[in-house]
Design a protein around this motif. Structure first.
Motif, PDB file in Angstrom:
ATOM      1  N   ASP A  47       6.872  -1.776  -6.695  1.00 56.87           N
ATOM      2  CA  ASP A  47       7.074  -1.442  -8.105  1.00 56.87           C
ATOM      3  C   ASP A  47       6.735  -2.687  -8.926  1.00 56.87           C
ATOM      4  N   GLU A  48       6.837  -2.570 -10.204  1.00 57.65           N
ATOM      5  CA  GLU A  48       6.612  -3.724 -11.081  1.00 57.65           C
ATOM      6  C   GLU A  48       7.850  -4.626 -11.055  1.00 57.65           C
ATOM      7  N   GLY A  49       7.626  -5.921 -10.927  1.00 55.14           N
ATOM      8  CA  GLY A  49       8.707  -6.890 -11.036  1.00 55.14           C
ATOM      9  C   GLY A  49       9.621  -6.991  -9.833  1.00 55.14           C
ATOM     10  N   ILE A  50       9.194  -6.545  -8.664  1.00 58.17           N
ATOM     11  CA  ILE A  50      10.025  -6.649  -7.464  1.00 58.17           C
ATOM     12  C   ILE A  50      10.003  -8.097  -6.962  1.00 58.17           C
ATOM     13  N   THR A  51      11.195  -8.624  -6.659  1.00 58.06           N
ATOM     14  CA  THR A  51      11.306 -10.013  -6.197  1.00 58.06           C
ATOM     15  C   THR A  51      12.079 -10.081  -4.886  1.00 58.06           C
ATOM     16  N   PHE A  52      12.146 -11.309  -4.348  1.00 56.38           N
ATOM     17  CA  PHE A  52      12.897 -11.524  -3.111  1.00 56.38           C
ATOM     18  C   PHE A  52      14.384 -11.255  -3.321  1.00 56.38           C
ATOM     19  N   ALA A  53      14.857 -11.435  -4.524  1.00 54.34           N
ATOM     20  CA  ALA A  53      16.267 -11.150  -4.820  1.00 54.34           C
ATOM     21  C   ALA A  53      16.568  -9.672  -4.619  1.00 54.34           C
ATOM     22  N   ASP A  54      15.610  -8.802  -4.962  1.00 53.95           N
ATOM     23  CA  ASP A  54      15.802  -7.369  -4.741  1.00 53.95           C
ATOM     24  C   ASP A  54      15.906  -7.066  -3.243  1.00 53.95           C
ATOM     25  N   LEU A  55      15.064  -7.740  -2.447  1.00 59.02           N
ATOM     26  CA  LEU A  55      15.124  -7.560  -0.994  1.00 59.02           C
ATOM     27  C   LEU A  55      16.476  -7.989  -0.447  1.00 59.02           C
ATOM     28  N   LYS A  56      16.919  -9.165  -0.827  1.00 61.41           N
ATOM     29  CA  LYS A  56      18.182  -9.691  -0.310  1.00 61.41           C
ATOM     30  C   LYS A  56      19.350  -8.816  -0.736  1.00 61.41           C
ATOM     31  N   GLY A  57      19.354  -8.378  -1.956  1.00 63.41           N
ATOM     32  CA  GLY A  57      20.441  -7.521  -2.432  1.00 63.41           C
ATOM     33  C   GLY A  57      20.472  -6.184  -1.701  1.00 63.41           C
ATOM     34  N   THR A  58      19.293  -5.605  -1.440  1.00 70.25           N
ATOM     35  CA  THR A  58      19.220  -4.319  -0.739  1.00 70.25           C
ATOM     36  C   THR A  58      19.739  -4.439   0.685  1.00 70.25           C
ATOM     37  N   LEU A  59      19.322  -5.492   1.391  1.00 74.40           N
ATOM     38  CA  LEU A  59      19.737  -5.654   2.782  1.00 74.40           C
ATOM     39  C   LEU A  59      21.215  -6.006   2.892  1.00 74.40           C
ATOM     40  N   ASN A  60      21.721  -6.806   1.999  1.00 74.83           N
ATOM     41  CA  ASN A  60      23.153  -7.110   2.017  1.00 74.83           C
ATOM     42  C   ASN A  60      23.977  -5.857   1.739  1.00 74.83           C
ATOM     43  N   GLU A  61      23.483  -5.023   0.847  1.00 72.56           N
ATOM     44  CA  GLU A  61      24.181  -3.768   0.568  1.00 72.56           C
ATOM     45  C   GLU A  61      24.217  -2.891   1.819  1.00 72.56           C
ATOM     46  N   LEU A  62      23.102  -2.825   2.552  1.00 71.78           N
ATOM     47  CA  LEU A  62      23.066  -2.053   3.787  1.00 71.78           C
ATOM     48  C   LEU A  62      24.081  -2.590   4.790  1.00 71.78           C
ATOM     49  N   VAL A  63      24.086  -3.899   5.009  1.00 71.94           N
ATOM     50  CA  VAL A  63      24.982  -4.506   5.989  1.00 71.94           C
ATOM     51  C   VAL A  63      26.443  -4.301   5.599  1.00 71.94           C
ATOM     52  N   HIS A  64      26.753  -4.513   4.333  1.00 73.79           N
ATOM     53  CA  HIS A  64      28.142  -4.383   3.888  1.00 73.79           C
ATOM     54  C   HIS A  64      28.622  -2.933   3.941  1.00 73.79           C
TER      55      HIS A  64
END
Length: 341
Positions: free
Chosen positions: A219-236
């Motif tokens: 998408d537009e404006g996707i960053t590494f922060a989006d990746l980290k937040g998504t994976l942490n949400e999955l793990v938690h």
């Protein structure tokens, strides 16, 4: 002849009454009424009788035949009823005994974790995508920026179907990224669960056939922060909010920058043990920002769009989720193990 017929009737009727089995009764029918039976043999002598005696003897013979036939049929019915009664007695069911409990099936722990992961990602706006397990090298490697000579393409690591190394069992679910970017409009948010195959030696954390869940966001404006937040949400969501993760720099040809995500060992809680091989952490997945070459190869404008991708091992997710210390247990179909879940 009359005396012979009457004697035959008495003997045959007595034998029929004494028959104790259906096969014995059938043997008597053949003996007395068959084409070569005793009654037939007597009737063949009718030609020696006078014209006055023949009708009388013929009527008597027919009467005897009917009596024998009726007796045999009655004997059949009697024996059949006795056999049925004996069978019912032998197979009798004690209706006062408690019934056997019916076992209700349940999901395999691996399928349970995959389903939970799907629900988590669907809740975050992802959709489910599928791809072929038998894949072309161009999708499994070339389109993912994994060129000729890369170690991952070695025959010691990959199951090929042909001598030209063009058709193979996919080594990862990452080829689904390319299929999706070729066919779906932007923006993209998909996960792709499925089986993958590598020539790994079987041990507590590896198998030549295992499952991955591929994730892709473009998408537009996707960053590494989006990746980290998504994976942490999955793990938690899977393991609880107190679960610790570790992001380590790594290299994957199809992502830049890349990372590996570890989760604290559930067996020793960071102290080091057989499961984590003394490190205190177990690798959960690989991830990173989608490489510009991969995006451009699918006709996506990298000046406008960016994305992230990840591949998580479903077996390892299940191990963390249920505290399983050996991956092999999930493939042995031991009911003593599976019944726990």
């Amino acid at each position: 002849m009359e005396q012979t017929l009457r004697q035959l009737r008495e003997e045959s009727l007595a034998a029929i009454r004494e028959a104790g089995a259906l096969d014995a009764l059938e043997a008597l029918r053949v003996k007395y009424l068959g084409k070569k039976g005793e009654l037939t043999a007597v009737l063949k002598q009718m030609g020696k009788l006078s014209a006055e005696e023949r009708p009388v003897m013929g009527q008597l013979a027919n009467q005897i035949r009917e009596e024998l036939t009726a007796a045999i049929e009655t004997g059949r019915q009697t024996l059949a009823e006795k056999a049925l009664e004996a069978r019912l007695a032998a197979e009798a069911t004690d209706v006062t005994m408690p019934g056997k409990p019916v076992r209700i099936g349940h999901q395999h722990p691996l399928n349970k974790v995959i389903r939970e992961a799907k629900e988590i990602f669907i809740g975050m706006g992802f959709t489910i995508a599928e791809g072929p397990e038998v894949e072309l090298s161009s999708y499994n490697f070339d389109r993912l920026n994994t060129g000729e000579g890369h170690p991952a393409r070695d025959r010691q690591d990959t199951f090929y179907f042909d001598d030209n190394d063009e058709v193979l069992l996919r080594t990862q679910t990452s080829p689904v990224q390319v299929h999706v970017m070729e066919t779906q409009p932007l923006p993209i948010r998909v996960i792709s669960p499925g089986r993958v195959y590598r020539k790994d030696e079987v041990d507590a954390t590896h198998s030549p056939m295992f499952h991955q869940i591929e994730g892709l966001v473009v998408d537009e404006g996707i960053t590494f922060a989006d990746l980290k937040g998504t994976l942490n949400e999955l793990v938690h969501r899977l393991y609880g909010p107190e679960t610790r993760t570790r992001f380590r720099p790594h290299h994957f040809p199809f992502t830049e920058p890349s990372c590996e995500v570890d989760i604290e060992c559930f067996e020793c809680h960071g102290k080091g043990c057989r499961v984590c091989k003394g490190e205190g952490w177990i690798e959960l997945l690989g991830a990173g920002m989608v490489h510009p070459k991969v995006l451009e190869g699918c006709g996506i404008d990298t000046a406008k769009y960016s994305g992230f991708a990840f591949g998580v091992g479903a077996e390892r997710m299940a191990m963390f989720r249920f505290g399983i210390s050996d991956l092999r247990l999930m493939f042995e179909n031991d009911d003593r193990f599976l019944a726990q879940f």
